[in-house]
Write a protein that holds these residues in place. Structure first.
Motif, PDB file in Angstrom:
ATOM      1  N   SER A 227       0.831  -1.206   0.000  1.00 53.32           N
ATOM      2  CA  SER A 227       0.000   0.000   0.000  1.00 53.32           C
ATOM      3  C   SER A 227       0.867   1.258   0.000  1.00 53.32           C
ATOM      4  N   ALA A 228       1.938   1.240   0.810  1.00 50.95           N
ATOM      5  CA  ALA A 228       2.842   2.392   0.845  1.00 50.95           C
ATOM      6  C   ALA A 228       3.547   2.576  -0.503  1.00 50.95           C
ATOM      7  N   HIS A 229       3.876   1.491  -1.139  1.00 49.49           N
ATOM      8  CA  HIS A 229       4.516   1.564  -2.448  1.00 49.49           C
ATOM      9  C   HIS A 229       3.568   2.166  -3.474  1.00 49.49           C
ATOM     10  N   ARG A 230       2.328   1.721  -3.457  1.00 44.34           N
ATOM     11  CA  ARG A 230       1.345   2.258  -4.403  1.00 44.34           C
ATOM     12  C   ARG A 230       1.161   3.768  -4.179  1.00 44.34           C
ATOM     13  N   GLU A 231       1.178   4.167  -2.913  1.00 42.92           N
ATOM     14  CA  GLU A 231       1.019   5.587  -2.589  1.00 42.92           C
ATOM     15  C   GLU A 231       2.184   6.405  -3.160  1.00 42.92           C
ATOM     16  N   LEU A 232       3.400   5.898  -3.017  1.00 45.13           N
ATOM     17  CA  LEU A 232       4.555   6.615  -3.570  1.00 45.13           C
ATOM     18  C   LEU A 232       4.508   6.656  -5.093  1.00 45.13           C
ATOM     19  N   MET A 233       4.097   5.556  -5.689  1.00 44.27           N
ATOM     20  CA  MET A 233       4.030   5.521  -7.155  1.00 44.27           C
ATOM     21  C   MET A 233       3.017   6.530  -7.697  1.00 44.27           C
ATOM     22  N   ALA A 234       1.991   6.814  -6.902  1.00 46.09           N
ATOM     23  CA  ALA A 234       0.935   7.724  -7.357  1.00 46.09           C
ATOM     24  C   ALA A 234       1.333   9.191  -7.230  1.00 46.09           C
ATOM     25  N   LEU A 235       2.411   9.487  -6.518  1.00 44.10           N
ATOM     26  CA  LEU A 235       2.830  10.884  -6.361  1.00 44.10           C
ATOM     27  C   LEU A 235       3.266  11.479  -7.692  1.00 44.10           C
ATOM     28  N   ALA A 246      12.662  14.883   3.099  1.00 43.52           N
ATOM     29  CA  ALA A 246      11.923  14.985   4.360  1.00 43.52           C
ATOM     30  C   ALA A 246      12.651  14.246   5.483  1.00 43.52           C
ATOM     31  N   PRO A 247      12.471  14.663   6.727  1.00 36.69           N
ATOM     32  CA  PRO A 247      13.127  13.999   7.857  1.00 36.69           C
ATOM     33  C   PRO A 247      12.799  12.508   7.949  1.00 36.69           C
ATOM     34  N   ASP A 248      11.584  12.148   7.532  1.00 36.53           N
ATOM     35  CA  ASP A 248      11.194  10.737   7.588  1.00 36.53           C
ATOM     36  C   ASP A 248      11.325  10.056   6.226  1.00 36.53           C
ATOM     37  N   GLY A 249      12.087  10.648   5.310  1.00 36.52           N
ATOM     38  CA  GLY A 249      12.198  10.107   3.957  1.00 36.52           C
ATOM     39  C   GLY A 249      12.751   8.699   3.918  1.00 36.52           C
ATOM     40  N   ALA A 250      13.791   8.438   4.687  1.00 35.71           N
ATOM     41  CA  ALA A 250      14.388   7.099   4.684  1.00 35.71           C
ATOM     42  C   ALA A 250      13.385   6.056   5.157  1.00 35.71           C
ATOM     43  N   GLU A 251      12.603   6.406   6.188  1.00 35.13           N
ATOM     44  CA  GLU A 251      11.600   5.471   6.706  1.00 35.13           C
ATOM     45  C   GLU A 251      10.505   5.214   5.674  1.00 35.13           C
ATOM     46  N   ARG A 252      10.084   6.267   4.957  1.00 34.65           N
ATOM     47  CA  ARG A 252       9.035   6.088   3.954  1.00 34.65           C
ATOM     48  C   ARG A 252       9.509   5.210   2.798  1.00 34.65           C
ATOM     49  N   LEU A 253      10.727   5.431   2.347  1.00 34.21           N
ATOM     50  CA  LEU A 253      11.248   4.615   1.257  1.00 34.21           C
ATOM     51  C   LEU A 253      11.376   3.162   1.675  1.00 34.21           C
ATOM     52  N   GLY A 255       9.748   1.668   4.137  1.00 35.29           N
ATOM     53  CA  GLY A 255       8.416   1.124   4.389  1.00 35.29           C
ATOM     54  C   GLY A 255       7.663   0.783   3.131  1.00 35.29           C
ATOM     55  N   ALA A 256       8.045   1.402   2.006  1.00 36.22           N
ATOM     56  CA  ALA A 256       7.399   1.127   0.722  1.00 36.22           C
ATOM     57  C   ALA A 256       8.182   0.126  -0.115  1.00 36.22           C
ATOM     58  N   GLY A 257       9.253  -0.416   0.459  1.00 33.50           N
ATOM     59  CA  GLY A 257      10.034  -1.407  -0.267  1.00 33.50           C
ATOM     60  C   GLY A 257      10.704  -0.866  -1.509  1.00 33.50           C
ATOM     61  N   LEU A 258      11.025   0.421  -1.531  1.00 33.53           N
ATOM     62  CA  LEU A 258      11.643   1.028  -2.702  1.00 33.53           C
ATOM     63  C   LEU A 258      13.157   0.799  -2.630  1.00 33.53           C
ATOM     64  N   THR A 259      13.667  -0.020  -3.522  1.00 37.76           N
ATOM     65  CA  THR A 259      15.080  -0.364  -3.505  1.00 37.76           C
ATOM     66  C   THR A 259      15.917   0.741  -4.137  1.00 37.76           C
ATOM     67  N   TRP A 260      17.222   0.659  -3.917  1.00 37.14           N
ATOM     68  CA  TRP A 260      18.114   1.649  -4.528  1.00 37.14           C
ATOM     69  C   TRP A 260      18.095   1.537  -6.053  1.00 37.14           C
ATOM     70  N   GLU A 261      17.901   0.309  -6.571  1.00 41.36           N
ATOM     71  CA  GLU A 261      17.830   0.147  -8.024  1.00 41.36           C
ATOM     72  C   GLU A 261      16.638   0.885  -8.612  1.00 41.36           C
ATOM     73  N   ALA A 262      15.526   0.915  -7.850  1.00 41.84           N
ATOM     74  CA  ALA A 262      14.299   1.528  -8.355  1.00 41.84           C
ATOM     75  C   ALA A 262      14.213   3.018  -8.080  1.00 41.84           C
ATOM     76  N   LEU A 263      15.024   3.515  -7.151  1.00 42.07           N
ATOM     77  CA  LEU A 263      14.860   4.897  -6.692  1.00 42.07           C
ATOM     78  C   LEU A 263      15.128   5.917  -7.793  1.00 42.07           C
ATOM     79  N   PRO A 281      20.014   3.484   4.521  1.00 42.32           N
ATOM     80  CA  PRO A 281      19.611   2.721   5.712  1.00 42.32           C
ATOM     81  C   PRO A 281      18.882   1.414   5.406  1.00 42.32           C
ATOM     82  N   SER A 282      18.229   1.320   4.265  1.00 43.67           N
ATOM     83  CA  SER A 282      17.487   0.094   3.945  1.00 43.67           C
ATOM     84  C   SER A 282      18.224  -0.823   2.980  1.00 43.67           C
ATOM     85  N   MET A 283      19.463  -0.493   2.624  1.00 45.63           N
ATOM     86  CA  MET A 283      20.219  -1.322   1.694  1.00 45.63           C
ATOM     87  C   MET A 283      20.872  -2.496   2.416  1.00 45.63           C
TER      88      MET A 283
END
Length: 525
Positions: A227-235, A246-253, A255-263, A281-283
Motif C-alpha cells: 500500500s505504501a509503495h502504491r502511494e509513492l508511485m501515485a505521487l 523529508a526527515p522521515d524520507g528514509a523510513e518512507r522509502l 516502508g514502501a520497499g523502494l530499492t536503490w535500483e528503483a529509486l 539505511p534500507s540497503m
C-alpha cells in the motif's frame, strides 16, 4: 618386536575427493590423475559459475560436463547428489550451479523412471532459497527441455513459492525484465497459499493482477508495504524529491520497499547525495559494498559513511551474507577511498573466519600462472589468481611459521609481516606465466610440516610430473583446487595427499581434522 603400536604411529586418514589410480594428461599436456565421478562433480560444482568460460574450457563444454556428471550420479547415487545440491545452494553459496543441478537431477531420474532416494520435489525445493529462483529454475528448464514442465518440478517450485513470496519480495524481484513474472509462475505451478500465512491468498491474487492487468491492480488492503509503495508511485514526479528530503524520507522509502535500483527511476533524476542518504539505511550489506564508489562520487556525509562502514564490517552481518571473500577485494579495487579500506579489510577478515591457525612450519604455494587469470564470471573482473592469493595470504598470516610463495614459470617468496593487511600483501603478487608447480616445491620445500598448494592443477608437460611426490610421504600435502578441471596434478584421498575446493575458506576445516588423525567426509554428511 613392536612394529605398529608405536608413539610415532599416525592413523591412516582419508578425505572425500579421491583419485581412481587412472592417469590422464592435464589441459597443458602434463601427466595427471583422474578422480572418481563424485569428486570430479564436487570440485567442478564449487568452482562453476554456469555458462562462464574458463582458460581451458568453453562455457558450453564446462556446463555440458557438469550436467552429465549430475545426470549420471542422480541415478547412481541420488542421496549423495541431493545432499551436494542442497549444500551447494546453502553453505556453498553457488546459486546458479545448484539450480541447474536440481533441474538435471530431476530430468535424469524421470528419463529412467528411477525410484527411491530423495524425491524430485524435495530436491527442487531445496535449492530455491531466494524469491527470484523459482523463475530461474523455470527459465532453465523451459530453455533446455521445452514448456512441458513435469509435476515434480511444479510441486517443488510451489513449495518454494509458499515459503518465499511476500509483499517485499514481490516489489524487489517481480520486474518487467524477468521472463517469468511471479504471476506467470503462479499460473504454471498452481501454488496454494500457505495455511499459516492467511495474507498470502490476496498477495497471490495481486501478483496475478500485476502481471495481467497492471493498470488496475490493487494491492491487498492489509499489506502495508504494498500500500505504501502504491502511494509513492501515485505521487506526481515533481513532488517525489520532497519525500527524499523529508526527515522521515528514509523510513518512507524503506516502508514502501523502494530499492536503490528503483529509486533513480522513481525520482526520474540523478542519484545524488540526498537520494543515496535516504536509501542507504534500507540497503543490504552487499548492495552497500557494491556501491561504495557511488557514495564517494555523490559525496555522502562522513556520518552516513561511518554507518555504512560499521554495517559492512560487522562480523555477524558478514557471516549472514555468506559472500565470497574476493567480493571485498573487488570493492577495495573499485573504491580505493581511505574511508572504505579498513572496513573492507575487516570484512575480508571476517569472511575468512574458518582459516585455521596452523602450528609448526607451513609451505604455502599460490598459483599465479596465466591460466589462473581468466575472470570468475563475465560480470566480474576478479580472477582465480587473486582468489588464490587471498586464501594463501590469509593462511600465512594465521600460521605460526609460514613461507608464502607465488609460482608460475618461476617462483618467488612473498614478503609479509604478522598482523599486516591482507589487501596490502595482495599488491605484492605478480603474473608469473606457466605452471611449474614441481619446481616451486623442489625449490622451497625444506622440511616443512605441511604443504598447501592453491592452484588449478594444470601443469605443463615441460615441468615434470606429480609435484606432491617431491614431498616426503609422511608430510601432508593439501591441494586447494580453484577451477574444477577434470584432471588433477597428483593422487588424492589417502596417504597424506588431499584435495579440497571452493571459493570460500570453508574447506580449510579439513586441515586440522586430518592432522588430528580423523578422516574427513563430504561437508553435508
Amino acid at each position: 618386536m613392536a612394529r605398529f603400536n608405536l608413539r610415532a604411529t599416525k592413523s591412516r586418514t582419508t578425505s572425500p575427493v579421491a583419485s581412481t589410480g587412472a592417469t590422464a594428461v592435464t589441459h597443458e599436456g602434463g601427466p595427471g590423475h583422474l578422480r572418481d565421478a563424485r569428486s570430479e562433480l564436487f570440485l567442478l560444482a564449487v568452482a562453476n559459475f554456469v555458462s562462464q568460460q574458463t582458460f581451458y574450457e568453453t562455457g558450453e563444454a564446462r556446463d555440458g560436463r557438469f550436467a552429465a556428471l549430475v545426470r549420471g550420479l542422480a541415478v547412481e547415487d541420488p542421496e549423495w547428489t541431493a545432499g551436494l545440491l542442497g549444500w551447494l545452494r546453502g553453505e556453498g553459496g553457488m546459486r546458479t550451479a545448484s539450480v541447474v543441478g536440481a533441474a538435471e537431477y530431476v530430468k535424469a531420474r524421470l528419463d529412467v523412471g528411477a525410484a527411491g532416494g530423495p524425491s524430485n520435489r524435495q530436491v527442487v525445493a531445496s535449492v530455491l532459497l531466494r524469491p527470484d529462483e523459482p523463475g530461474e529454475l523455470l527459465g532453465y528448464w523451459t530453455s533446455m527441455y521445452g514448456r512441458n514442465v513435469p509435476k515434480p518440478v511444479k510441486r517443488g517450485i510451489a513449495d518454494a513459492v509458499r515459503r518465499l513470496y511476500s509483499g517485499k519480495s514481490l516489489l524487489k524481484y517481480d520486474t518487467a525484465s524477468k521472463g517469468y513474472r511471479f504471476g506467470d509462475i503462479l499460473n504454471l505451478v498452481h501454488a496454494a497459499p500457505d495455511p499459516a500465512k492467511p495474507w498470502q491468498g490476496e498477495l497471490f491474487r495481486y501478483a496475478l493482477d500485476r502481471r495481467h492487468h497492471p493498470d488496475t491492480a490493487v494491492p491487498p488492503a492489509g499489506d502495508r508495504v504494498l500500500s505504501a509503495h502504491r502511494e509513492l508511485m501515485a505521487l506526481p514526479v515533481e513532488e517525489r524529491r520532497a519525500v527524499v528530503l523529508a526527515p522521515d524520507g528514509a523510513e518512507r522509502l524503506a516502508g514502501a520497499g523502494l530499492t536503490w535500483e528503483a529509486l533513480a527511476g522513481w525520482l526520474q533524476g540523478p542519484m545524488d547525495k540526498e537520494a543515496w542518504e535516504a536509501v542507504i539505511p534500507s540497503m543490504g550489506p552487499m548492495a552497500l559494498v557494491c556501491n561504495l564508489r557511488n557514495f564517494d562520487e555523490a559525496g555522502v556525509s562522513d556520518e552516513v559513511a561511518a554507518s555504512v562502514a560499521a554495517k559492512i564490517s560487522d562480523p555477524e552481518v558478514v557471516a549472514k551474507s555468506r559472500q565470497f571473500p574476493f567480493r571485498y577485494l573487488a570493492a577495495y579495487q573499485h573504491a580505493p577511498s581511505l574511508r572504505w579500506s579498513y572496513p573492507l579489510e575487516k570484512a575480508l577478515g571476517h569472511s575468512l573466519a574458518n582459516v585455521p591457525a596452523l602450528g609448526g612450519r607451513t609451505l604455502i604455494l599460490v598459483d599465479r600462472s596465466g591460466s589462473m587469470w581468466s575472470p570468475l564470471s563475465d560480470r566480474s573482473k576478479l580472477n582465480r589468481a587473486d582468489a588464490a592469493a587471498i586464501f594463501g595470504t590469509a593462511l600465512a598470516l594465521r600460521a605460526a611459521d609460514a613461507d608464502l610463495v607465488e609460482f608460475g614459470t618461476d617462483s618467488a617468496r612473498v614478503k609479509y609481516r604478522a598482523g599486516e593487511s591482507v589487501l596490502k600483501i595482495l599488491e605484492r603478487f605478480g603474473d608469473l606465466g606457466g605452471t611449474n608447480t614441481a619446481e616451486a616445491v623442489r625449490k622451497y620445500y625444506r622440511g616443512h610440516d605441511r604443504v598447501l598448494i592453491v592452484t588449478d592443477e594444470q601443469a605443463s608437460h615441460h615441468y615434470g610430473g606429480d609435484p606432491t611426490a617431491l614431498v616426503p610421504a609422511d608430510v601432508p600435502v593439501y591441494t586447494w583446487n580453484l577451477a574444477g578441471y577434470r584432471v588433477g596434478h597428483g593422487p588424492s584421498g589417502t596417504d597424506n595427499r588431499h584435495v579440497f575446493a571452493g571459493l570460500t575458506d570453508a574447506a580449510f576445516r579439513m586441515v586440522p581434522l586430518l592432522e588430528a588423525g580423523r578422516s574427513a567426509n563430504w561437508p553435508w554428511v
